[in-house]
Design a protein around this motif. Structure first.
Motif, PDB file in Angstrom:
ATOM      1  N   LEU A 278       0.961  -1.315   0.026  1.00  0.00           N
ATOM      2  CA  LEU A 278       0.028  -0.061  -0.044  1.00  0.00           C
ATOM      3  C   LEU A 278       0.859   1.229   0.096  1.00  0.00           C
ATOM      4  O   LEU A 278       1.514   1.544   0.969  1.00  0.00           O
ATOM      5  CB  LEU A 278      -0.855  -0.119   1.175  1.00  0.00           C
ATOM      6  CG  LEU A 278      -2.184   0.800   1.198  1.00  0.00           C
ATOM      7  CD1 LEU A 278      -3.106   0.420   2.163  1.00  0.00           C
ATOM      8  CD2 LEU A 278      -1.771   2.398   1.313  1.00  0.00           C
ATOM      9  N   PRO A 279       1.007   1.946  -1.020  1.00  0.00           N
ATOM     10  CA  PRO A 279       1.868   3.138  -1.150  1.00  0.00           C
ATOM     11  C   PRO A 279       1.226   4.181  -0.499  1.00  0.00           C
ATOM     12  O   PRO A 279       0.107   4.309  -0.733  1.00  0.00           O
ATOM     13  CB  PRO A 279       1.950   3.228  -2.844  1.00  0.00           C
ATOM     14  CG  PRO A 279       1.759   1.913  -3.467  1.00  0.00           C
ATOM     15  CD  PRO A 279       0.766   1.469  -2.221  1.00  0.00           C
ATOM     16  N   TYR A 280       1.866   5.123   0.036  1.00  0.00           N
ATOM     17  CA  TYR A 280       1.103   6.449   0.573  1.00  0.00           C
ATOM     18  C   TYR A 280       2.456   7.629   0.487  1.00  0.00           C
ATOM     19  O   TYR A 280       3.440   7.402   0.465  1.00  0.00           O
ATOM     20  CB  TYR A 280       0.835   6.061   2.082  1.00  0.00           C
ATOM     21  CG  TYR A 280       2.151   5.734   3.162  1.00  0.00           C
ATOM     22  CD1 TYR A 280       2.905   6.635   3.829  1.00  0.00           C
ATOM     23  CD2 TYR A 280       2.709   4.156   3.169  1.00  0.00           C
ATOM     24  CE1 TYR A 280       3.775   6.576   4.551  1.00  0.00           C
ATOM     25  CE2 TYR A 280       3.876   4.189   3.847  1.00  0.00           C
ATOM     26  CZ  TYR A 280       4.215   5.173   4.836  1.00  0.00           C
ATOM     27  OH  TYR A 280       5.326   4.813   5.516  1.00  0.00           O
ATOM     28  N   THR A 281       1.922   8.651   0.502  1.00  0.00           N
ATOM     29  CA  THR A 281       2.767   9.996   0.906  1.00  0.00           C
ATOM     30  C   THR A 281       2.357  10.584   1.986  1.00  0.00           C
ATOM     31  O   THR A 281       1.058  10.674   2.441  1.00  0.00           O
ATOM     32  CB  THR A 281       2.138  11.003  -0.644  1.00  0.00           C
ATOM     33  OG1 THR A 281       2.555  10.258  -1.586  1.00  0.00           O
ATOM     34  CG2 THR A 281       3.209  12.070  -0.414  1.00  0.00           C
ATOM     35  N   LEU A 282       3.506  10.952   2.829  1.00  0.00           N
ATOM     36  CA  LEU A 282       3.345  11.725   3.885  1.00  0.00           C
ATOM     37  C   LEU A 282       2.846  13.196   3.828  1.00  0.00           C
ATOM     38  O   LEU A 282       3.834  13.826   3.101  1.00  0.00           O
ATOM     39  CB  LEU A 282       4.262  11.481   4.894  1.00  0.00           C
ATOM     40  CG  LEU A 282       4.221  10.262   5.779  1.00  0.00           C
ATOM     41  CD1 LEU A 282       5.775  10.209   6.663  1.00  0.00           C
ATOM     42  CD2 LEU A 282       2.982  10.088   6.609  1.00  0.00           C
ATOM     43  N   VAL A 283       2.199  14.085   4.471  1.00  0.00           N
ATOM     44  CA  VAL A 283       1.898  15.236   4.522  1.00  0.00           C
ATOM     45  C   VAL A 283       1.585  15.582   5.998  1.00  0.00           C
ATOM     46  O   VAL A 283       0.576  15.381   6.313  1.00  0.00           O
ATOM     47  CB  VAL A 283       0.636  15.903   3.665  1.00  0.00           C
ATOM     48  CG1 VAL A 283       0.539  16.980   3.744  1.00  0.00           C
ATOM     49  CG2 VAL A 283       0.664  14.865   2.304  1.00  0.00           C
ATOM     50  N   GLY A 284       2.805  16.048   6.630  1.00  0.00           N
ATOM     51  CA  GLY A 284       2.634  16.030   7.930  1.00  0.00           C
ATOM     52  C   GLY A 284       2.448  14.632   8.541  1.00  0.00           C
ATOM     53  O   GLY A 284       3.348  13.776   8.280  1.00  0.00           O
ATOM     54  N   LYS A 285       1.526  14.317   9.500  1.00  0.00           N
ATOM     55  CA  LYS A 285       1.075  13.252   9.951  1.00  0.00           C
ATOM     56  C   LYS A 285      -0.182  12.753   9.240  1.00  0.00           C
ATOM     57  O   LYS A 285      -0.591  11.736   9.740  1.00  0.00           O
ATOM     58  CB  LYS A 285       0.716  13.521  11.586  1.00  0.00           C
ATOM     59  CG  LYS A 285       2.087  13.688  12.409  1.00  0.00           C
ATOM     60  CD  LYS A 285       2.773  12.461  12.554  1.00  0.00           C
ATOM     61  CE  LYS A 285       4.139  12.618  13.676  1.00  0.00           C
ATOM     62  NZ  LYS A 285       4.613  11.372  13.749  1.00  0.00           N
TER      63      LYS A 285
END
Length: 362
Positions: free
Chosen positions: A46-53
């Motif tokens: 499961l790919p994800y991109t972090l934006v802050g928390k």
């Protein structure tokens, strides 16, 4: 994470997506902005991109259908341990149901336009304008050519493409990142590339398609065109590529998602975030011109429009949800980021109609 480790994880994710990825959105996550969650007990990512928390993912997880709930369970435990609040963007009906049962808020995000190639043709009144444009450009000598950098790198062609890309972004005065792909000739990961040239040899369009369903389906990703090219050049390019893939036995071509399309704000239980998204669809014309993007896809009279959903942790305030999406989409362009943020905040905080309490889902 160092560059080699990130590259290794991307390659590992690409192998899993190639083997079990059924979602047209999977390939969009194979980029330098993504991080990858791999399960311990099943083959999945499961790919994800972090934006802050906030951990933002695109589309469904890549795994066998029977492993989806286990992967989600592990991912949510991971997010909890890390202190992340997950946002799932552009997921399918099935994925939305799984997450809704776990207490997440589910909202319609848009619609995906899909051409079922076995039955798709340019016949019919709805495709009259499209059919005439394609025929006209065929008669004018415009040709579609597939470029295969996996076999042979044509650096002169890539230089032409780069110049067209620069012209395109200079005109748009932006460059989006999250949920919008890149050509990645050095790491195609199964992409297919098509160009069109006019009778004089001028480069008119560039297209890339991402594979899914073990190459039974391809999803339009990057689309660039010559700004002063003939009317209908991009439509001609897409149809030409689809015809070639149909001849090879490809089953479907996705024109990708029309974000924010299909949101009904007339229903009595409409919540304020749906009103916000409808306002964006209707009025925002920088970065993404959502309404015109929907109109463009509608020209093809798709075989099916598949609903897509935005699913998020109920604890995320609406302002934070909007600005997280803003941060992700505008990460490569500070001016675009500021425009998005100003637009979202003005809608969320100024008009009285966005101040009413959100209604809980049944």
């Amino acid at each position: 994470m160092n560059e080699k480790m990130q590259s290794d994880e991307m390659n590992r994710a690409a192998q899993i997506i190639c083997a079990v990825g059924d979602d047209s959105q999977h390939g969009l996550s194979l980029n330098s902005e993504s991080q990858y969650f791999f399960t311990r007990d099943v083959r999945g990512v499961l790919p994800y991109t972090l934006v802050g928390k906030h951990a933002m993912s695109q589309g469904d997880p890549a795994c066998e259908p029977g492993d989806r709930e286990r992967l989600i369970e592990e991912y949510l435990a991971f997010c909890k341990k890390q202190g992340y609040r997950p946002i799932f963007n552009s997921v399918s009906d099935e994925m939305a149901d799984v997450l809704k049962s776990r207490g997440f808020r589910v909202l319609r995000y848009g619609e995906e336009a899909v051409l079922t190639l076995k039955s798709y043709s340019l016949a019919g009144g709805k495709k009259g304008a499209l059919r005439r444009n394609v025929a006209k450009l065929n008669r004018a000598g415009i040709v579609s050519i597939e470029y295969c950098p996996q076999t042979f790198r044509d650096m002169a062609l890539e230089k032409e493409i780069s110049a067209l890309e620069e012209q395109w972004f200079a005109d748009k005065q932006l460059k989006l990142t999250y949920s919008v792909g890149d050509l990645q000739f050095d790491r195609p990961y199964g992409r297919r590339y098509f160009i069109t040239r006019d009778a004089r040899g001028e480069l008119l369009t560039v297209l890339s398609f991402l594979p899914y369903r073990r190459k039974k389906g391809y999803c339009v990703d990057v689309m660039y065109r010559k700004l002063d090219g003939p009317t209908g050049a991009m439509e001609h390019a897409i149809i030409s590529a689809a015809v070639k893939m149909k001849e090879e036995g490809v089953e479907e071509v996705s024109l990708n998602i029309a974000p924010l399309a299909g949101i009904d704000v007339t229903k009595p239980d409409t919540v304020r975030v749906e009103k916000l998204m409808y306002e964006i669809f209707t009025n925002m014309d920088f970065g993404y011109d959502f309404k015109n993007l929907y109109r463009f896809k509608s020209k093809f009279d798709p075989s099916v429009w598949k609903p897509r959903y935005l699913v998020y942790d109920r604890r995320i305030p609406l302002v934070r949800l909007a600005t997280s999406i803003t941060n992700a989409k505008g990460a490569a362009d500070p001016a675009l980021y500021r425009k998005y943020k100003k637009f979202f905040i003005s809608l969320l905080l100024s008009p009285e109609r966005y101040r009413e309490p959100e209604k809980e889902e049944a």
